[in-house]
Scaffold this active site. Structure first.
Site, PDB file in Angstrom:
ATOM      1  N   ASN A  39       0.835  -1.195   0.000  1.00 29.05           N
ATOM      2  CA  ASN A  39       0.000   0.000   0.000  1.00 29.05           C
ATOM      3  C   ASN A  39       0.874   1.250   0.000  1.00 29.05           C
ATOM      4  OD1 ASN A  39       0.595  -0.905   2.664  1.00 29.05           O
ATOM      5  ND2 ASN A  39      -1.103   0.246   3.549  1.00 29.05           N
ATOM      6  N   GLU A  41       0.226   5.188   0.662  1.00 31.05           N
ATOM      7  CA  GLU A  41      -0.748   6.194   1.100  1.00 31.05           C
ATOM      8  C   GLU A  41      -0.356   7.589   0.621  1.00 31.05           C
ATOM      9  OE1 GLU A  41      -1.215   5.529   5.348  1.00 31.05           O
ATOM     10  OE2 GLU A  41      -2.340   3.684   4.949  1.00 31.05           O
ATOM     11  N   GLU A  52      -2.888  -4.725  -3.166  1.00 31.48           N
ATOM     12  CA  GLU A  52      -3.350  -5.583  -4.256  1.00 31.48           C
ATOM     13  C   GLU A  52      -3.276  -4.845  -5.595  1.00 31.48           C
ATOM     14  OE1 GLU A  52      -4.782  -4.934  -1.399  1.00 31.48           O
ATOM     15  OE2 GLU A  52      -5.959  -6.616  -0.630  1.00 31.48           O
TER      16      GLU A  52
HETATM   17  N1  THU Z   1      -5.246  -1.729   2.460  1.00 23.95           N
HETATM   18  C1  THU Z   1      -4.672  -2.475   1.463  1.00 23.95           C
HETATM   19  O1  THU Z   1      -3.550  -2.187   1.024  1.00 23.95           O
HETATM   20  N2  THU Z   1      -5.384  -3.517   0.961  1.00 23.95           N
HETATM   21  C2  THU Z   1      -6.628  -3.859   1.379  1.00 23.95           C
HETATM   22  O2  THU Z   1      -7.292  -4.635   0.724  1.00 23.95           O
HETATM   23  C3  THU Z   1      -7.137  -3.324   2.642  1.00 23.95           C
HETATM   24  C4  THU Z   1      -6.573  -1.988   2.994  1.00 23.95           C
HETATM   25  C5  THU Z   1      -4.510  -0.566   2.966  1.00 23.95           C
HETATM   26  C6  THU Z   1      -5.074   0.747   2.506  1.00 23.95           C
HETATM   27  C7  THU Z   1      -4.568   1.690   3.575  1.00 23.95           C
HETATM   28  O3  THU Z   1      -3.281   2.129   3.213  1.00 23.95           O
HETATM   29  C8  THU Z   1      -4.458   0.806   4.818  1.00 23.95           C
HETATM   30  O4  THU Z   1      -4.520  -0.543   4.365  1.00 23.95           O
HETATM   31  C9  THU Z   1      -5.559   1.044   5.838  1.00 23.95           C
HETATM   32  O5  THU Z   1      -6.814   0.968   5.246  1.00 23.95           O
END
Ligand code: THU
Length: 131
Positions: A39, A41, A52
Site C-alpha cells: 500500500n 498512502e 493488491e
Molecule cells: N489496504 C490495502 O492495502 N489492501 C486492502 O485490501 C485493505 C486496505 C490498505 C489501505 C490503507 O493504506 C491501509 O490498508 C488502511 O486501510
C-alpha cells in the site's frame, strides 16, 4: 520463494504513515512469475493505493493478464482480507476458483477464493446489451 514470502517481504516496503497499517500482496501470473505490491498512502487520503492494486499493476505491466494465485498479509488480529474494491480488481484477472491466501504477520492464515470473497460480482455479462 513462496507467494506468502513475497507478500511478507513487500509489506516491509509499504508507505503507510497515516494508517500505520502496512499491507503486502503477491499474485502469481499464469506464467508462474510472482508480482508483488504494497500500500502507498497519500496525504490526500483517497489518493492512496492498496497493496493488491500495486501487485496487479506490476503483473499487467509485465504483460500478464491472468492471475492464478493471490496472497495478502497485514498485521491484523485475523487474516487481512482485500477491501471491496480490491476484490473487484482481483476478479478482473482471476477466476471464481482462484485461490487466495489471507495472512497475519503472526502466522495465522485463511485460505479462500476470489468467488467466495466476491459473490455476485459485476461482470462483462451484465453489459450484454450494450451497443
Ligand atoms: N489496504 C490495502 O492495502 N489492501 C486492502 O485490501 C485493505 C486496505 C490498505 C489501505 C490503507 O493504506 C491501509 O490498508 C488502511 O486501510
Amino acid at each position: 520463494m513462496t507467494l506468502l514470502d513475497a507478500a511478507r517481504a513487500v509489506r516491509e516496503m509499504a508507505y503507510a504513515p497515516y494508517s500505520r497499517f502496512k499491507v503486502g500482496a503477491a499474485v502469481r501470473g499464469a506464467s508462474g512469475r510472482i508480482y508483488s505490491g504494497c500500500n502507498v498512502e497519500n496525504v490526500a487520503y483517497p489518493e492512496g493505493t492498496c497493496a493488491e492494486a500495486g501487485a496487479i499493476a506490476a503483473m499487467v505491466a509485465a504483460g500478464e493478464t491472468e492471475l492464478v494465485e493471490v496472497c495478502v498479509i497485514g498485521s491484523s488480529p485475523t487474516p487481512t482480507p482485500p477491501c471491496g474494491g480490491c476484490r473487484q480488481k482481483l476478479a478482473e484477472f482471476g477466476r471464481t476458483d482462484t485461490p487466495v491466501l489471507l495472512a497475519t504477520t503472526d502466522g495465522k492464515t485463511l485460505a479462500t477464493t476470489i468467488g467466495e470473497l466476491l459473490p455476485g460480482r459485476f461482470g462483462l455479462d451484465h453489459m450484454a446489451d450494450r451497443p
